[in-house]
Design an enzyme around this catalytic site. Structure first.
Site, PDB file in Angstrom:
ATOM      1  N   ASP A 104       0.847  -1.192   0.000  1.00 44.76           N
ATOM      2  CA  ASP A 104       0.000   0.000   0.000  1.00 44.76           C
ATOM      3  C   ASP A 104       0.888   1.249   0.000  1.00 44.76           C
ATOM      4  OD1 ASP A 104      -2.169  -1.673   0.211  1.00 44.76           O
ATOM      5  OD2 ASP A 104      -2.268  -1.504   2.396  1.00 44.76           O
TER       6      ASP A 104
HETATM    7  N1  URA Z   1      -1.154  -5.945   3.788  1.00 48.10           N
HETATM    8  C1  URA Z   1      -1.638  -4.699   3.851  1.00 48.10           C
HETATM    9  O1  URA Z   1      -2.659  -4.445   4.466  1.00 48.10           O
HETATM   10  N2  URA Z   1      -0.967  -3.726   3.234  1.00 48.10           N
HETATM   11  C2  URA Z   1       0.189  -3.943   2.559  1.00 48.10           C
HETATM   12  O2  URA Z   1       0.759  -3.003   2.023  1.00 48.10           O
HETATM   13  C3  URA Z   1       0.689  -5.238   2.509  1.00 48.10           C
HETATM   14  C4  URA Z   1      -0.008  -6.237   3.132  1.00 48.10           C
END
Ligand code: URA
Length: 239
Positions: A104
Site C-alpha cells: 500500500d
Molecule cells: N497488507 C496490507 O494491508 N498492506 C500492505 O501493504 C501489505 C499487506
C-alpha cells in the site's frame, strides 16, 4: 541472438530510435569494430558491445531490492505521483521494470523490482504460498482470543477466509509491535486481518518475502541489486 538496436534498448534506457541513431553514427562497437547496422544480430553474452567507450553490461533480467518509504506508489509508472521504480538509481532504470507484489502507499519496507515477468508470476502465485513477513504497530493490545483467531486463519469482514497466519508480539504495550507471517497476498491483507479481530494497523513494514530479507543497511528510499545468493535463493524458492 538479437538485433543490435534491440540489445541496446533492453540493457539501457535508450528507445529503439535513439539506439538506432547511435549505431548509425558509429558510436557503437562490437568486439572492437564499429558496427553501423542496427539490424545485425549478436549474442550479447558472447560479444563485447561498447557504447561511447562504455562496455554494455549484459543481464537477461534485473532484480533490485528497495526499502520503500511511505507515500510512494507501488506501481511501475504514474503520471502524477512518484513510484517505486522512480526511486531506483539512474543506471538501474530500464524498460519493463515493475514491483513484484504490491505494498500500500502508506506501507514501508521490502519491494522487489524486476523485469522478469515469469519469475514474478511464479513468486506471487497463490499456489506457491511464499511466506511474507511484516512488522506492524497496532492501535491496541492484541488479546489472546484475537491472536488465536489470527493463527486459525481469520475470516475477513466481507466473508473472505484467510489461511492460518503466524503472529508474535515483539513489544507489548498500548500500541504493540507485532510480527506477522502470511502465506498469501490478498488486497490490504494485513490491515483487513487485524480489522477482522478488532485492531487497527497504525504502521506497517514488510521485512521479508520468502528467503529474501530486507537489507538493514538500506535507508528508506535506498535500493540495491540482489546478490547472486539472494537471486538464487528466491529464484529457486518459487518451485
Ligand atoms: N497488507 C496490507 O494491508 N498492506 C500492505 O501493504 C501489505 C499487506
Amino acid at each position: 541472438m538479437d538485433r543490435l538496436d534491440k540489445i541496446l534498448c533492453s540493457q539501457t534506457t535508450l528507445t529503439r530510435t535513439e539506439a538506432g541513431r547511435l549505431i548509425k553514427i558509429g558510436r557503437v562497437t562490437v568486439d572492437g569494430k564499429v558496427c553501423k547496422q542496427a539490424s545485425t544480430k549478436w549474442d550479447p553474452a558472447a560479444h563485447e558491445i561498447v557504447v561511447d567507450g562504455k562496455r554494455l553490461g549484459y543481464a537477461q533480467n534485473v532484480y533490485w531490492m528497495l526499502n520503500k518509504p511511505a507515500g510512494i506508489l507501488c506501481v511501475s509508472r504514474d503520471p502524477k505521483q512518484p513510484t517505486v521504480v522512480d526511486l531506483l538509481p539512474e543506471e538501474a532504470r530500464r524498460k519493463g521494470l515493475f514491483p513484484a507484489g504490491r505494498l500500500d502507499k502508506d506501507t514501508h519496507g521490502l519491494v522487489l523490482i524486476t523485469d522478469d515477468g515469469a519469475f514474478a508470476h511464479a513468486m506471487l502465485s497463490p499456489r506457491h504460498h511464499i511466506p511474507k513477513t511484516y512488522r506492524a504497530v497496532l492501535d491496541k493490545p492484541l488479546s489472546d482470543e484475537a491472536a488465536d483467531a489470527f493463527r486459525a486463519g481469520p475470516t475477513l469482514e466481507d466473508g473472505t477466509e484467510c489461511l492460518p497466519a503466524e503472529v508474535t508480539v515483539l513489544e507489548e504495550g498500548d500500541t504493540p509491535l507485532v510480527e506477522v507471517v502470511i502465506y498469501e497476498g490478498k488486497f490490504h491483507q494485513i490491515k483487513r486481518m487485524f480489522a477482522a479481530v478488532g485492531c487497527h494497523v497504525v504502521w506497517l513494514k514488510r521485512i521479508a518475502m520468502g528467503g529474501l530479507v530486507l537489507d538493514e543497511q538500506l535507508a528508506e528510499g535506498e535500493s540495491r541489486p540482489l546478490t547472486e545468493d539472494e537471486k538464487y535463493s528466491i529464484l529457486n524458492e518459487k518451485h
